[in-house]
Design a protein around this motif. Structure first.
Motif, short mmCIF file in Angstrom:
data_model
loop_
_atom_site.label_atom_id
_atom_site.label_comp_id
_atom_site.label_asym_id
_atom_site.label_seq_id
_atom_site.Cartn_x
_atom_site.Cartn_y
_atom_site.Cartn_z
N UNK A 115 0.77 -1.04 0.07
CA UNK A 115 0.11 0.04 -0.02
C UNK A 115 1.07 1.39 -0.05
N UNK A 116 0.66 2.19 -1.05
CA UNK A 116 1.65 3.20 -1.20
C UNK A 116 0.85 4.74 -0.68
N UNK A 117 1.37 5.04 0.21
CA UNK A 117 0.99 6.66 0.57
C UNK A 117 1.80 7.62 0.10
N UNK A 118 1.53 8.79 0.24
CA UNK A 118 2.15 10.01 0.04
C UNK A 118 3.69 9.95 0.57
N UNK A 119 3.72 9.57 1.93
CA UNK A 119 4.90 9.88 2.68
C UNK A 119 5.50 8.17 3.34
N UNK A 120 4.80 7.34 3.03
CA UNK A 120 5.09 5.93 3.45
C UNK A 120 4.50 4.75 2.75
#
Length: 117
Positions: A104-109
């Motif tokens: 799972x790709x988030x803006x900062x992690x």
């Protein structure tokens, strides 16, 4: 005051960008120049190098739009090395086997989970 605090929290939220699925196979346990990798973050990064740069893809691998370049993959590895990106059991499964993972790709992690061992 509460409304302004909620605004600050919302501004720092780590919005989800999307996710992809990948099989961390034996080929992902080896660096592109042949030496054995020794941790899960390196192996997940190598999976993306194999996908984008070397076109060595496992049948379960999916495309992603975030880790096309070496610099982006270096950022991926740094995010994977932070606390909370992978549980200890997820790291062990990657290092010791060939699991199917979801990233799972988030803006900062990023966050990695095992779909199938």
């Amino acid at each position: 005051m509460l409304a302004s605090l909620l605004g600050v929290v919302a501004a720092h939220a780590d919005d989800m960008l999307g996710s992809y699925v990948a099989r961390i196979s034996d080929r992902d346990h080896q660096a592109s120049d042949g030496y054995a990798l020794d941790n899960a973050a390196q192996m997940v990064r190598q999976d993306r190098a194999n996908w984008h740069k070397f076109h060595r893809r496992d049948s379960d691998d999916e495309a992603d739009g975030w880790f096309r370049t070496n610099d982006q993959r270096a950022d991926l590895q740094r995010m994977l090395e932070r606390g909370g990106a992978m549980s200890s059991s997820t790291k062990r499964a990657i290092v010791n086997g060939e699991p199917l993972i979801q990233v799972d790709v988030y803006e900062n992690s990023v966050r990695v989970s095992i779909l199938e061992n």
